[in-house]
Motif scaffolding. Structure first.
Motif, PDB file in Angstrom:
ATOM      1  N   GLY A 524     -36.509 -39.090 -28.906  1.00 40.66           N
ATOM      2  CA  GLY A 524     -37.690 -39.580 -29.626  1.00 40.66           C
ATOM      3  C   GLY A 524     -37.422 -39.701 -31.115  1.00 40.66           C
ATOM      4  O   GLY A 524     -38.239 -39.306 -31.933  1.00 40.66           O
ATOM      5  N   TRP A 525     -36.243 -40.219 -31.472  1.00 44.42           N
ATOM      6  CA  TRP A 525     -35.846 -40.420 -32.865  1.00 44.42           C
ATOM      7  C   TRP A 525     -35.770 -39.089 -33.599  1.00 44.42           C
ATOM      8  O   TRP A 525     -36.442 -38.855 -34.592  1.00 44.42           O
ATOM      9  CB  TRP A 525     -36.766 -41.424 -33.590  1.00 44.42           C
ATOM     10  N   GLU A 526     -34.897 -38.257 -33.058  1.00 44.03           N
ATOM     11  CA  GLU A 526     -34.661 -36.957 -33.685  1.00 44.03           C
ATOM     12  C   GLU A 526     -34.206 -37.132 -35.138  1.00 44.03           C
ATOM     13  O   GLU A 526     -33.366 -37.994 -35.438  1.00 44.03           O
ATOM     14  CB  GLU A 526     -33.566 -36.215 -32.901  1.00 44.03           C
ATOM     15  N   GLY A 527     -34.752 -36.321 -36.013  1.00 38.60           N
ATOM     16  CA  GLY A 527     -34.341 -36.351 -37.421  1.00 38.60           C
ATOM     17  C   GLY A 527     -35.129 -37.325 -38.274  1.00 38.60           C
ATOM     18  O   GLY A 527     -34.951 -37.376 -39.489  1.00 38.60           O
ATOM     19  N   PHE A 528     -36.008 -38.082 -37.631  1.00 38.99           N
ATOM     20  CA  PHE A 528     -36.780 -39.088 -38.382  1.00 38.99           C
ATOM     21  C   PHE A 528     -38.255 -38.690 -38.480  1.00 38.99           C
ATOM     22  O   PHE A 528     -38.789 -38.018 -37.600  1.00 38.99           O
ATOM     23  CB  PHE A 528     -36.703 -40.447 -37.686  1.00 38.99           C
ATOM     24  N   VAL A 529     -38.882 -39.166 -39.547  1.00 40.07           N
ATOM     25  CA  VAL A 529     -40.322 -38.980 -39.725  1.00 40.07           C
ATOM     26  C   VAL A 529     -40.959 -40.365 -39.611  1.00 40.07           C
ATOM     27  O   VAL A 529     -40.526 -41.309 -40.278  1.00 40.07           O
ATOM     28  CB  VAL A 529     -40.629 -38.373 -41.111  1.00 40.07           C
ATOM     29  N   ILE A 530     -41.963 -40.477 -38.755  1.00 38.85           N
ATOM     30  CA  ILE A 530     -42.594 -41.778 -38.501  1.00 38.85           C
ATOM     31  C   ILE A 530     -44.076 -41.676 -38.863  1.00 38.85           C
ATOM     32  O   ILE A 530     -44.754 -40.716 -38.483  1.00 38.85           O
ATOM     33  CB  ILE A 530     -42.413 -42.194 -37.019  1.00 38.85           C
ATOM     34  N   ALA A 531     -44.567 -42.647 -39.607  1.00 36.24           N
ATOM     35  CA  ALA A 531     -45.940 -42.547 -40.110  1.00 36.24           C
ATOM     36  C   ALA A 531     -46.566 -43.938 -40.255  1.00 36.24           C
ATOM     37  O   ALA A 531     -45.881 -44.961 -40.174  1.00 36.24           O
ATOM     38  CB  ALA A 531     -45.934 -41.838 -41.463  1.00 36.24           C
ATOM     39  N   ARG A 532     -47.880 -43.924 -40.472  1.00 42.12           N
ATOM     40  CA  ARG A 532     -48.597 -45.151 -40.831  1.00 42.12           C
ATOM     41  C   ARG A 532     -49.582 -44.769 -41.933  1.00 42.12           C
ATOM     42  O   ARG A 532     -50.444 -43.908 -41.719  1.00 42.12           O
ATOM     43  CB  ARG A 532     -49.356 -45.704 -39.621  1.00 42.12           C
ATOM     44  N   GLY A 533     -49.420 -45.339 -43.111  1.00 36.91           N
ATOM     45  CA  GLY A 533     -50.269 -44.955 -44.232  1.00 36.91           C
ATOM     46  C   GLY A 533     -50.226 -43.442 -44.422  1.00 36.91           C
ATOM     47  O   GLY A 533     -49.147 -42.846 -44.497  1.00 36.91           O
ATOM     48  N   ASP A 534     -51.404 -42.797 -44.436  1.00 31.50           N
ATOM     49  CA  ASP A 534     -51.454 -41.344 -44.622  1.00 31.50           C
ATOM     50  C   ASP A 534     -51.259 -40.578 -43.321  1.00 31.50           C
ATOM     51  O   ASP A 534     -51.242 -39.351 -43.305  1.00 31.50           O
ATOM     52  CB  ASP A 534     -52.833 -40.934 -45.180  1.00 31.50           C
ATOM     53  N   GLN A 535     -51.187 -41.324 -42.243  1.00 31.76           N
ATOM     54  CA  GLN A 535     -51.186 -40.666 -40.926  1.00 31.76           C
ATOM     55  C   GLN A 535     -49.755 -40.412 -40.433  1.00 31.76           C
ATOM     56  O   GLN A 535     -48.969 -41.348 -40.289  1.00 31.76           O
ATOM     57  CB  GLN A 535     -51.906 -41.606 -39.959  1.00 31.76           C
ATOM     58  N   LEU A 536     -49.450 -39.146 -40.185  1.00 33.70           N
ATOM     59  CA  LEU A 536     -48.138 -38.785 -39.650  1.00 33.70           C
ATOM     60  C   LEU A 536     -48.141 -39.001 -38.141  1.00 33.70           C
ATOM     61  O   LEU A 536     -48.994 -38.464 -37.444  1.00 33.70           O
ATOM     62  CB  LEU A 536     -47.884 -37.308 -39.971  1.00 33.70           C
ATOM     63  N   LEU A 537     -47.226 -39.811 -37.626  1.00 34.99           N
ATOM     64  CA  LEU A 537     -47.228 -40.104 -36.189  1.00 34.99           C
ATOM     65  C   LEU A 537     -46.254 -39.232 -35.418  1.00 34.99           C
ATOM     66  O   LEU A 537     -46.528 -38.800 -34.301  1.00 34.99           O
ATOM     67  CB  LEU A 537     -46.920 -41.585 -35.954  1.00 34.99           C
ATOM     68  N   SER A 538     -45.097 -39.032 -35.991  1.00 38.47           N
ATOM     69  CA  SER A 538     -44.169 -38.095 -35.355  1.00 38.47           C
ATOM     70  C   SER A 538     -43.199 -37.602 -36.403  1.00 38.47           C
ATOM     71  O   SER A 538     -42.882 -38.306 -37.360  1.00 38.47           O
ATOM     72  CB  SER A 538     -43.430 -38.745 -34.184  1.00 38.47           C
ATOM     73  N   GLU A 539     -42.740 -36.397 -36.187  1.00 36.11           N
ATOM     74  CA  GLU A 539     -41.915 -35.782 -37.226  1.00 36.11           C
ATOM     75  C   GLU A 539     -40.840 -34.930 -36.563  1.00 36.11           C
ATOM     76  O   GLU A 539     -41.147 -34.042 -35.777  1.00 36.11           O
ATOM     77  CB  GLU A 539     -42.809 -34.903 -38.103  1.00 36.11           C
ATOM     78  N   SER A 540     -39.594 -35.244 -36.874  1.00 34.47           N
ATOM     79  CA  SER A 540     -38.515 -34.378 -36.411  1.00 34.47           C
ATOM     80  C   SER A 540     -37.614 -34.122 -37.605  1.00 34.47           C
ATOM     81  O   SER A 540     -37.159 -35.055 -38.263  1.00 34.47           O
ATOM     82  CB  SER A 540     -37.735 -35.062 -35.286  1.00 34.47           C
ATOM     83  N   ARG A 541     -37.367 -32.872 -37.891  1.00 36.17           N
ATOM     84  CA  ARG A 541     -36.569 -32.551 -39.079  1.00 36.17           C
ATOM     85  C   ARG A 541     -35.234 -31.931 -38.694  1.00 36.17           C
ATOM     86  O   ARG A 541     -34.535 -31.388 -39.516  1.00 36.17           O
ATOM     87  CB  ARG A 541     -37.362 -31.621 -40.006  1.00 36.17           C
ATOM     88  N   GLU A 542     -34.918 -32.030 -37.417  1.00 33.92           N
ATOM     89  CA  GLU A 542     -33.659 -31.396 -37.006  1.00 33.92           C
ATOM     90  C   GLU A 542     -32.663 -32.441 -36.544  1.00 33.92           C
ATOM     91  O   GLU A 542     -33.001 -33.600 -36.311  1.00 33.92           O
ATOM     92  CB  GLU A 542     -33.923 -30.375 -35.906  1.00 33.92           C
ATOM     93  N   PHE A 543     -31.459 -31.997 -36.438  1.00 31.79           N
ATOM     94  CA  PHE A 543     -30.416 -32.840 -35.858  1.00 31.79           C
ATOM     95  C   PHE A 543     -29.582 -31.947 -34.961  1.00 31.79           C
ATOM     96  O   PHE A 543     -28.893 -31.043 -35.438  1.00 31.79           O
ATOM     97  CB  PHE A 543     -29.562 -33.476 -36.955  1.00 31.79           C
ATOM     98  N   THR A 544     -29.705 -32.176 -33.663  1.00 32.60           N
ATOM     99  CA  THR A 544     -29.003 -31.306 -32.711  1.00 32.60           C
ATOM    100  C   THR A 544     -28.039 -32.102 -31.835  1.00 32.60           C
ATOM    101  O   THR A 544     -27.383 -31.540 -30.972  1.00 32.60           O
ATOM    102  CB  THR A 544     -30.013 -30.594 -31.785  1.00 32.60           C
ATOM    103  N   SER A 545     -27.997 -33.411 -32.073  1.00 35.37           N
ATOM    104  CA  SER A 545     -27.258 -34.287 -31.151  1.00 35.37           C
ATOM    105  C   SER A 545     -25.781 -34.424 -31.516  1.00 35.37           C
ATOM    106  O   SER A 545     -25.236 -35.516 -31.494  1.00 35.37           O
ATOM    107  CB  SER A 545     -27.902 -35.671 -31.149  1.00 35.37           C
ATOM    108  N   TYR A 546     -25.153 -33.321 -31.895  1.00 35.60           N
ATOM    109  CA  TYR A 546     -23.748 -33.396 -32.309  1.00 35.60           C
ATOM    110  C   TYR A 546     -22.876 -33.921 -31.185  1.00 35.60           C
ATOM    111  O   TYR A 546     -23.114 -33.619 -30.017  1.00 35.60           O
ATOM    112  CB  TYR A 546     -23.239 -32.012 -32.737  1.00 35.60           C
ATOM    113  N   PRO A 547     -21.849 -34.681 -31.573  1.00 37.70           N
ATOM    114  CA  PRO A 547     -20.935 -35.169 -30.539  1.00 37.70           C
ATOM    115  C   PRO A 547     -20.187 -34.016 -29.887  1.00 37.70           C
ATOM    116  O   PRO A 547     -20.033 -32.951 -30.493  1.00 37.70           O
ATOM    117  CB  PRO A 547     -19.973 -36.073 -31.302  1.00 37.70           C
ATOM    118  N   PRO A 548     -19.740 -34.217 -28.649  1.00 39.57           N
ATOM    119  CA  PRO A 548     -19.044 -33.137 -27.943  1.00 39.57           C
ATOM    120  C   PRO A 548     -17.703 -32.834 -28.603  1.00 39.57           C
ATOM    121  O   PRO A 548     -17.058 -33.747 -29.127  1.00 39.57           O
ATOM    122  CB  PRO A 548     -18.802 -33.732 -26.555  1.00 39.57           C
TER     123      PRO A 548
END
Ligand code: NAP
Length: 576
Positions: A524-548
């Motif tokens: 779900g777009w890890e590490g990205f913050v997604i918003a519309r105007g003042d409204q926060l739609l989704s927020e991920s502040r981590e990055f766990t998808s390291y390559p093997p």
């Protein structure tokens, strides 16, 4: 101001052209701004004699459309610049791209407009454009360095820059020519200029490694393999470290291999030509001892080709491990030094003092020329982006954001710069790979992001500072595992005075990088913050998808790599 765009794309090279197509597929209102008078980017600007691609053309071409692939015939293994430019024009015509491209126009500024969830972009003709998204398809090696020389304005002869070559060509017949630089551009042009000019003097500061292209018709076996199944042929290249097939043997360890087998393997790859030698042994890019063996092999090849042992010695790199600067692929480079009309000057022993009215003065002598060629390189990776006045949230400039070296999330986005995408930006595999495959992966990914935002009626997406930091640390640590940071290369920003030193490409491989991007999307777009105007739609502040971690890595390499990372952490602190 013109009607608001969905997407404004900066640059009409292969990235900008493909981005335009992907935007059209979604019915977006899109415009491309291009400084040149035509499409093609690198292949539009770099018209110096001998310019050609260093990845085999069958792989260095778009793979998104099988009909396009099958309709185009490359005439040589490594296509020359005119043919690459013809290909770019062919693609532009076939997909009717030019109607959405403004040529001869530069973007000078892009400022984030928080109230509009979009960008205000200024052009050098004074016009402005409003756009929701800006895509920087500006190329990794598009802005020449500002290098200049004392007295150059007094010089009465002609001065040419390889990366800004006159469109109607240059005739050096009967001329005395000097060339400064011995990177890829010089190494490709020197044999051609030498064959034409009365006299050619090469001013070398640092020698580079160069492998023979053995250019010619596409090997039949290769062509038949491609023809049988272009999809499979492409899939095979994309699933590699570099985005091109070079028979990389991830489990072949040089220091565990008997010398006669090492020699046979290196000879086989040298005979095949180009970058195939890079895939010979898994430890050659990591272990100084293994690297040294490959260096010795190449040094012997230089001695074999160059008759004068003093010149051969001068042409042999000594200050950096093999392939820690971008190696060159040449046609007849070393043999050129056997010509009577070619002279190699060592600027380390006899530094350049200044240009004069008639030529170049070094400490020891003056040299008269009718023309001088500057093959002095590029402000790589960040130059084209930083030259535009880009201001994100709160007015921060991208140049300030990158004061300690470029920091990005996945090489795609920069925290504080919403809706601004970089194609093959710093922190992506980019220049370590077949650029076309990296471009296709990035463009398709950006198109996916835009489609996802539109589907959820989101206004903007931004990399979180936390994910940006984790990714940037990961890039630094990945580079630190290898020998790559040991060279004063343009990869490191070392060729531009004052530029911060950071290994700017992602060294973990295109295959792992692509998997990582796909995992980020799947989460779900890890590490990205997604918003519309003042409204926060989704927020991920981590990055766990390291390559093997590479499963096949020999124990001594793991130990070596981990030791280097430990040192890196000691110097830079643990990631947040
Ligand atoms: P480069 O590799 O950066 O080489 C620049 C050369 O100019 C170096 O030899 C450098 O010497 C010399 N130089 C710079 N400033 C100088 C000064 N003040 N005095 C004396 N010498 C100076 O640039 P490039 O040859 O244009 O190639 C850049 C990259 O473009 C390549 O690595 C490659 O990725 C890409 N490229 C690819 C192809 C291809 O095969 N398809 C062809 C051309 C370019 P120092 O090393 O001592 O700084």
């Amino acid at each position: 101001m013109a009607e608001r765009l969905d997407v404004l794309i900066v640059g009409a090279g292969f990235s900008g052209m493909y981005m335009l197509m992907k935007c059209r597929e979604q019915g977006l209102k899109v415009q491309v701004i291009e400084a040149g008078s035509g499409v093609g980017g690198t292949w539009y600007w770099n018209r110096y004699p001998g310019a050609r691609v260093d990845i085999q053309s069958l792989e260095y071409s778009f793979g998104f459309d099988e009909a396009l692939e099958r309709d185009w015939r490359w005439t040589e293994r490594y296509a020359p610049q005119p043919e690459l430019l013809a290909y770019a024009n062919h693609v532009a015509t076939r997909f009717d791209l030019s109607r959405d491209i403004s040529f001869n126009t530069r973007v000078t500024a892009a400022h984030w407009d928080a109230a509009a969830d979009g960008w205000t972009v200024t052009l050098d003709n004074g016009e402005t454009r409003a756009a929701r998204f800006v895509v920087m398809a500006t190329g990794c090696l598009s802005v020449p360095t500002d290098v200049t020389f004392p007295g150059i304005d007094d010089y009465q002869g002609d001065v040419y820059r390889t990366s800004r070559w006159p469109h109607d060509g240059v005739d050096f017949t009967g001329k005395r020519v000097g060339i400064i630089g011995t990177g890829s551009s010089a190494i490709q042009s020197i044999p051609i200029i030498a064959a034409q000019a009365a006299q050619l003097t090469v001013f070398q500061r640092t020698p580079n490694y160069s492998m023979p292209a053995h250019n010619g018709p596409i090997p039949d076996a290769d062509f038949q393999e491609w023809l049988a199944d272009p999809r499979a042929y492409r899939a095979r290249s994309r699933a590699t470290v570099g985005g091109f097939w070079n028979e990389a043997r991830e489990d072949a360890i040089l220091i565990h291999t008997p010398p006669d087998e090492i020699k046979a393997e290196l000879e086989r790859r040298w005979a095949w030509g180009g970058f195939r030698i890079l895939g010979a042994f898994a430890d050659q890019a990591l272990d100084p001892e293994a690297n040294r063996v490959v260096h010795d092999f190449v040094a012997a090849k230089i001695r074999e080709r160059v008759k004068d042992p003093r010149v051969a010695e001068l042409l042999t790199p000594k200050d950096h491990p093999f392939a820690t600067k971008r190696p060159c692929v040449d046609t007849g480079y070393y043999d050129t030094y056997n010509r009577d009309n070619v002279e190699l000057l060592d600027l380390r022993a006899d530094p350049l003092v200044s240009f004069t009215a008639t030529g170049i003065q070094t400490q020891a002598a003056s040299h008269d020329f009718d023309a001088v060629v500057l093959a002095t390189g590029f402000d790589a990776m960040t130059g084209a982006i930083e030259r535009i006045d880009i201001r994100g949230v709160g007015g921060e400039t991208i140049k300030d954001h990158w004061a300690a070296g470029p920091e990005t999330y996945l090489g795609l986005m920069v925290a504080g710069f919403p809706n601004l995408f970089l194609i093959t930006g710093p922190g992506s595999p980019s220049v370590l790979t077949n650029m076309i495959h990296s471009i296709e992966q990035h463009v398709e990914y950006v198109a996916d992001i835009i489609a996802a935002l539109n589907a959820s009626q989101a206004g903007r997406i931004e990399a979180s500072p936390e994910a940006e930091k984790l990714w940037t640390d990961h890039c630094d640590q990945t580079a630190a595992m290898t020998l790559l940071p040991q060279a004063n290369s343009w990869y490191m920003g070392a060729n531009v005075p004052g530029k911060p030193r950071r290994f700017m490409a992602y060294a973990g491989g295109l295959h792992h990088y692509t998997d990582t991007c796909n995992a980020v999307k799947a989460k779900g777009w890890e590490g990205f913050v997604i918003a519309r105007g003042d409204q926060l739609l989704s927020e991920s502040r981590e990055f766990t998808s390291y390559p093997p971690p590479p499963e096949t890595m020999a124990p001594h390499l793991v130990e070596m790599a981990m030791g280097r990372v430990a040192k890196w952490l000691e110097a830079h602190g643990q990631p947040a």
